[in-house]
Motif scaffolding. Structure first.
Motif, PDB file in Angstrom:
ATOM      1  N   ASN A 317      52.445 -19.574  93.972  1.00  0.00           N
ATOM      2  CA  ASN A 317      51.591 -20.679  93.582  1.00  0.00           C
ATOM      3  C   ASN A 317      50.848 -21.153  94.826  1.00  0.00           C
ATOM      4  OD1 ASN A 317      50.496 -23.254  92.942  1.00  0.00           O
ATOM      5  ND2 ASN A 317      51.997 -23.502  91.303  1.00  0.00           N
ATOM      6  N   PHE A 318      49.553 -20.945  94.859  1.00  0.00           N
ATOM      7  CA  PHE A 318      48.798 -21.211  96.076  1.00  0.00           C
ATOM      8  C   PHE A 318      48.419 -22.681  96.251  1.00  0.00           C
ATOM      9  CE2 PHE A 318      48.099 -16.730  94.983  1.00  0.00           C
ATOM     10  CZ  PHE A 318      48.723 -16.177  96.088  1.00  0.00           C
ATOM     11  N   TYR A 319      48.741 -23.525  95.260  1.00  0.00           N
ATOM     12  CA  TYR A 319      48.615 -24.968  95.466  1.00  0.00           C
ATOM     13  C   TYR A 319      49.684 -25.480  96.429  1.00  0.00           C
ATOM     14  CZ  TYR A 319      45.523 -25.123  91.364  1.00  0.00           C
ATOM     15  OH  TYR A 319      44.498 -24.925  90.480  1.00  0.00           O
ATOM     16  N   HIS A 320      50.725 -24.669  96.640  1.00  0.00           N
ATOM     17  CA  HIS A 320      51.862 -25.125  97.441  1.00  0.00           C
ATOM     18  C   HIS A 320      51.868 -24.547  98.848  1.00  0.00           C
ATOM     19  CE1 HIS A 320      54.050 -25.558  93.298  1.00  0.00           C
ATOM     20  NE2 HIS A 320      53.125 -26.474  93.493  1.00  0.00           N
ATOM     21  N   GLN A 321      50.979 -23.642  99.170  1.00  0.00           N
ATOM     22  CA  GLN A 321      51.001 -22.980 100.470  1.00  0.00           C
ATOM     23  C   GLN A 321      49.896 -23.517 101.371  1.00  0.00           C
ATOM     24  OE1 GLN A 321      51.080 -18.676 100.231  1.00  0.00           O
ATOM     25  NE2 GLN A 321      52.453 -18.712  98.459  1.00  0.00           N
ATOM     26  N   HIS A 322      50.289 -23.949 102.595  1.00  0.00           N
ATOM     27  CA  HIS A 322      49.326 -24.408 103.604  1.00  0.00           C
ATOM     28  C   HIS A 322      48.425 -25.509 103.043  1.00  0.00           C
ATOM     29  CE1 HIS A 322      49.548 -20.595 106.362  1.00  0.00           C
ATOM     30  NE2 HIS A 322      50.723 -20.898 105.827  1.00  0.00           N
ATOM     31  N   LYS A 323      49.056 -26.470 102.384  1.00  0.00           N
ATOM     32  CA  LYS A 323      48.310 -27.583 101.800  1.00  0.00           C
ATOM     33  C   LYS A 323      48.924 -28.908 102.260  1.00  0.00           C
ATOM     34  CE  LYS A 323      45.491 -25.191  99.055  1.00  0.00           C
ATOM     35  NZ  LYS A 323      45.819 -23.843  99.541  1.00  0.00           N
ATOM     36  N   ASN A 324      48.056 -29.893 102.494  1.00  0.00           N
ATOM     37  CA  ASN A 324      48.545 -31.242 102.726  1.00  0.00           C
ATOM     38  C   ASN A 324      49.114 -31.798 101.427  1.00  0.00           C
ATOM     39  OD1 ASN A 324      47.659 -31.265 105.437  1.00  0.00           O
ATOM     40  ND2 ASN A 324      45.596 -31.863 104.800  1.00  0.00           N
ATOM     41  N   VAL A 325      50.207 -32.535 101.532  1.00  0.00           N
ATOM     42  CA  VAL A 325      50.847 -33.089 100.336  1.00  0.00           C
ATOM     43  C   VAL A 325      49.951 -34.185  99.748  1.00  0.00           C
ATOM     44  CG1 VAL A 325      52.870 -34.278  99.423  1.00  0.00           C
ATOM     45  CG2 VAL A 325      53.139 -32.555 101.236  1.00  0.00           C
ATOM     46  N   ARG A 326      49.563 -34.011  98.490  1.00  0.00           N
ATOM     47  CA  ARG A 326      48.687 -34.978  97.818  1.00  0.00           C
ATOM     48  C   ARG A 326      48.589 -34.613  96.343  1.00  0.00           C
ATOM     49  NH1 ARG A 326      45.611 -30.883  99.752  1.00  0.00           N
ATOM     50  NH2 ARG A 326      43.700 -30.301  98.629  1.00  0.00           N
ATOM     51  N   VAL A 327      48.125 -35.544  95.547  1.00  0.00           N
ATOM     52  CA  VAL A 327      47.755 -35.284  94.157  1.00  0.00           C
ATOM     53  C   VAL A 327      46.247 -35.442  94.057  1.00  0.00           C
ATOM     54  CG1 VAL A 327      47.983 -35.985  91.755  1.00  0.00           C
ATOM     55  CG2 VAL A 327      49.978 -36.075  93.267  1.00  0.00           C
ATOM     56  N   GLU A 328      45.607 -34.407  93.546  1.00  0.00           N
ATOM     57  CA  GLU A 328      44.146 -34.395  93.458  1.00  0.00           C
ATOM     58  C   GLU A 328      43.726 -33.850  92.110  1.00  0.00           C
ATOM     59  OE1 GLU A 328      40.994 -31.807  95.869  1.00  0.00           O
ATOM     60  OE2 GLU A 328      42.018 -33.269  97.156  1.00  0.00           O
ATOM     61  N   ASN A 329      42.961 -34.650  91.368  1.00  0.00           N
ATOM     62  CA  ASN A 329      42.534 -34.268  90.019  1.00  0.00           C
ATOM     63  C   ASN A 329      43.730 -33.868  89.148  1.00  0.00           C
ATOM     64  OD1 ASN A 329      39.775 -34.634  90.675  1.00  0.00           O
ATOM     65  ND2 ASN A 329      39.700 -32.567  91.562  1.00  0.00           N
ATOM     66  N   GLY A 330      44.817 -34.603  89.323  1.00  0.00           N
ATOM     67  CA  GLY A 330      46.006 -34.364  88.525  1.00  0.00           C
ATOM     68  C   GLY A 330      46.847 -33.183  88.966  1.00  0.00           C
ATOM     69  N   VAL A 331      46.477 -32.561  90.076  1.00  0.00           N
ATOM     70  CA  VAL A 331      47.206 -31.388  90.581  1.00  0.00           C
ATOM     71  C   VAL A 331      48.007 -31.785  91.816  1.00  0.00           C
ATOM     72  CG1 VAL A 331      47.003 -29.066  91.544  1.00  0.00           C
ATOM     73  CG2 VAL A 331      45.474 -29.787  89.687  1.00  0.00           C
ATOM     74  N   GLN A 332      49.303 -31.440  91.824  1.00  0.00           N
ATOM     75  CA  GLN A 332      50.156 -31.703  92.982  1.00  0.00           C
ATOM     76  C   GLN A 332      49.997 -30.571  93.989  1.00  0.00           C
ATOM     77  OE1 GLN A 332      52.821 -34.324  93.821  1.00  0.00           O
ATOM     78  NE2 GLN A 332      52.041 -33.307  95.661  1.00  0.00           N
ATOM     79  N   TYR A 333      49.600 -30.919  95.199  1.00  0.00           N
ATOM     80  CA  TYR A 333      49.506 -29.965  96.293  1.00  0.00           C
ATOM     81  C   TYR A 333      50.663 -30.209  97.262  1.00  0.00           C
ATOM     82  CZ  TYR A 333      44.707 -28.975  94.794  1.00  0.00           C
ATOM     83  OH  TYR A 333      43.602 -28.605  94.072  1.00  0.00           O
ATOM     84  N   GLY A 334      51.017 -29.160  97.989  1.00  0.00           N
ATOM     85  CA  GLY A 334      52.059 -29.291  99.003  1.00  0.00           C
ATOM     86  C   GLY A 334      53.277 -28.452  98.690  1.00  0.00           C
ATOM     87  N   ASP A 335      53.934 -28.020  99.761  1.00  0.00           N
ATOM     88  CA  ASP A 335      55.067 -27.088  99.657  1.00  0.00           C
ATOM     89  C   ASP A 335      56.361 -27.905  99.547  1.00  0.00           C
ATOM     90  OD1 ASP A 335      56.696 -24.907  99.713  1.00  0.00           O
ATOM     91  OD2 ASP A 335      55.938 -24.098 101.603  1.00  0.00           O
ATOM     92  N   LEU A 336      56.640 -28.401  98.352  1.00  0.00           N
ATOM     93  CA  LEU A 336      57.694 -29.387  98.126  1.00  0.00           C
ATOM     94  C   LEU A 336      58.988 -28.755  97.620  1.00  0.00           C
ATOM     95  CD1 LEU A 336      55.469 -32.089  96.399  1.00  0.00           C
ATOM     96  CD2 LEU A 336      56.184 -32.005  98.801  1.00  0.00           C
ATOM     97  N   LEU A 337      60.082 -29.410  97.963  1.00  0.00           N
ATOM     98  CA  LEU A 337      61.406 -28.911  97.594  1.00  0.00           C
ATOM     99  C   LEU A 337      61.603 -28.869  96.075  1.00  0.00           C
ATOM    100  CD1 LEU A 337      64.053 -28.055  99.112  1.00  0.00           C
ATOM    101  CD2 LEU A 337      64.856 -30.384  98.695  1.00  0.00           C
ATOM    102  N   LYS A 338      60.963 -29.759  95.347  1.00  0.00           N
ATOM    103  CA  LYS A 338      61.191 -29.832  93.899  1.00  0.00           C
ATOM    104  C   LYS A 338      60.767 -28.575  93.165  1.00  0.00           C
ATOM    105  CE  LYS A 338      56.872 -32.243  92.666  1.00  0.00           C
ATOM    106  NZ  LYS A 338      56.327 -33.481  92.055  1.00  0.00           N
ATOM    107  N   TYR A 339      59.977 -27.742  93.792  1.00  0.00           N
ATOM    108  CA  TYR A 339      59.519 -26.519  93.127  1.00  0.00           C
ATOM    109  C   TYR A 339      60.442 -25.322  93.379  1.00  0.00           C
ATOM    110  CZ  TYR A 339      55.232 -29.149  92.449  1.00  0.00           C
ATOM    111  OH  TYR A 339      54.316 -30.096  92.079  1.00  0.00           O
ATOM    112  N   ILE A 340      61.450 -25.496  94.201  1.00  0.00           N
ATOM    113  CA  ILE A 340      62.320 -24.365  94.549  1.00  0.00           C
ATOM    114  C   ILE A 340      63.348 -24.122  93.440  1.00  0.00           C
ATOM    115  CG2 ILE A 340      63.987 -23.467  96.213  1.00  0.00           C
ATOM    116  CD1 ILE A 340      61.120 -23.605  97.245  1.00  0.00           C
ATOM    117  N   ASP A 341      63.535 -22.854  93.104  1.00  0.00           N
ATOM    118  CA  ASP A 341      64.527 -22.410  92.112  1.00  0.00           C
ATOM    119  C   ASP A 341      65.675 -21.756  92.891  1.00  0.00           C
ATOM    120  OD1 ASP A 341      66.046 -20.945  90.271  1.00  0.00           O
ATOM    121  OD2 ASP A 341      64.317 -20.387  89.046  1.00  0.00           O
TER     122      ASP A 341
END
Length: 457
Positions: A317-341
């Motif tokens: 998911n390229f919204y999570h790689q090399h991105k500043n953490v933010r929500v933009e146009n309803g999309v969460q950006y950033g490499d966050l722990l909550k997405y890890i399986d």
């Protein structure tokens, strides 16, 4: 059509069995299951992986340029000290078989970086009770937000590459008491990947300079989630290069070896081993050095002619790689722990552990493998193929394998016994042919492709 295909396959199987050859649909006679391998695979803990990645994310940033923060709780060197402490705890349980060291150096300023920067990789080496080659499982722990020279702002790096670093830590913990093997297993967590593979470059060059016989690098980078779920939860991609840097393209075209590099044979070995030990988990082999137009630490090993592959999650998911953490146009950006399986990460780590253990417990690869053949002007031209090799440590017998030139996997195998030369009724015009060692316990080595040797009058 199905009936005709089945009939043709059946006739082929009958013909092959008549000469003592085992046909297979996908791989040629995979290694026997091994209790020691099953035990270390079972020791990989999803809870440990969660704890490691949570702690790494908790350092706020692991950007290379945070190395001057001098903080025990924030920045890349705080993370480094934590990683070293985990390795030190593993070493304490290894009965003297594991050592831990830092590979620290200063990388000078480049056109893309604002200043010199101190790089510091963490290296744990587990030594077996028998001599043998070196196997490396690696990752990188530095990370990046939208600016890879930003040493101040948050860069969680949960997947890129807290996931790979956690996998290496969990593998080292699971294998710390695993000592009855050949050679050395190195668990390396590199610095400087995001800026140019600097840590891997420095360490792999030190291995080359020391003359280490590195037969495998399993690099893990972005292995934390399949993102899409579904079937991708049970697949990991393994990338491998086609042509080593020393290859002669003319010879590749003459002999058709474009799909037979040492790295690619390592990938085939991994794809055979993993499903035997990790339930319902499979390797998707990608015949490419890395993702399209991108790279990773394994390339520094390949540059030095060490077989190397990269493990990557099935769907990024390229919204999570090399991105500043933010929500933009309803999309969460950033490499966050909550997405890890973490269940998925556990399977990927187990795939690495199974592969490392199978390599280290199995016999050595046959050496000096050659395929002598006759050119025009010889009456001896024929459709048989002969291979020669020198004996490998731990080998009880040898197996010649072959596949159609357009097949990605070894299809057929013949055990030729404890010999150093053998002939099979297979045409090297129509098939790619190799040889591997078999141990007394049924474990097999990586296949070695022969060097063609044209016989002259």
């Amino acid at each position: 059509m199905k009936l005709r295909f089945f009939s043709a396959f059946t006739l082929c199987a009958v013909a092959l069995s008549a000469i003592g050859v085992s046909p297979a649909a996908g791989s040629a006679s995979p290694s026997a299951s091994n209790a020691q391998i099953r035990a270390v695979v079972a020791a990989v803990s999803a809870a440990d992986l969660r704890a490691y990645d949570t702690k790494l994310v908790g350092f706020g940033t692991r950007n290379d340029f945070s190395e001057t923060l001098n903080s025990p709780t924030r920045g890349i060197f705080a993370a480094r000290d934590y990683i070293r402490a985990q390795f030190d705890a593993d070493a304490a349980r290894s009965n003297g078989h594991m050592t831990v060291a830092l590979d620290t150096f200063v990388h000078p300023k480049t056109e893309q970086t604002p200043r010199d920067v101190t790089e510091s990789s963490i290296i744990a080496t587990l030594t077996g009770d028998r001599p043998g080659p070196t196997y490396v499982m690696s990752s990188h722990y530095d990370d990046c937000n939208g600016d890879c020279t930003d040493g101040k702002n948050d860069a969680p790096g949960a997947d890129d590459n807290g996931s790979g670093s956690s996998a290496v830590l969990a593998a080292a913990k699971a294998m710390a008491g695993f000592t009855h093997f050949r050679g050395k297993i190195v668990f390396a967590v590199f610095d400087g990947e995001e800026l140019g593979l600097w840590g891997a470059e420095h360490f792999s060059e030190s291995l080359k300079t020391a003359g280490d016989d590195v037969v495998a690098n399993l690099n893990n980078d972005i292995v934390g989630t399949p993102d899409t779920g579904g079937p991708d939860r049970f697949v990991v991609r393994v990338f491998s290069e086609a042509l080593p840097p020393d290859v002669k393209v003319g010879a590749v075209n003459t002999y058709g070896t474009e799909n037979s590099s040492p790295s690619r044979e390592l990938a085939r070995f991994i794809a055979d081993v993993v499903p035997q030990y990790v339930t319902q988990f499979h390797v998707r082999s990608v015949w490419r050095a890395d993702r399209f137009g991108r790279g990773g630490d394994q390339e520094e090993f390949q540059k030095r002619l060490f077989p190397a592959v990269r493990f990557v999650e099935a769907h990024e998911n390229f919204y999570h790689q090399h991105k500043n953490v933010r929500v933009e146009n309803g999309v969460q950006y950033g490499d966050l722990l909550k997405y890890i399986d973490f269940a998925y990460m556990q399977r990927v780590t187990q795939a690495n552990v199974a592969s490392l253990a199978a390599l280290a417990l199995g016999p050595g690869e046959p050496q000096s493998v050659a395929m002598p053949y006759h050119g025009l002007g010889y009456q001896q031209l024929g459709n048989d193929t002969t291979l020669t090799w020198t004996k490998a440590p731990g080998a009880a017998s040898y197996e010649i394998v072959w596949r159609a030139t357009d097949s990605p996997v070894w299809q057929h195998a013949k055990n030729v016994g404890d010999v150093t030369t053998a002939t099979v009724p297979v045409s090297h015009d129509d098939y790619i042919i190799g040889v591997r060692s078999i141990g007394a316990d049924g474990l097999r080595s990586v296949v070695v492709d022969p060097v063609p040797q044209r016989l002259r009058p």
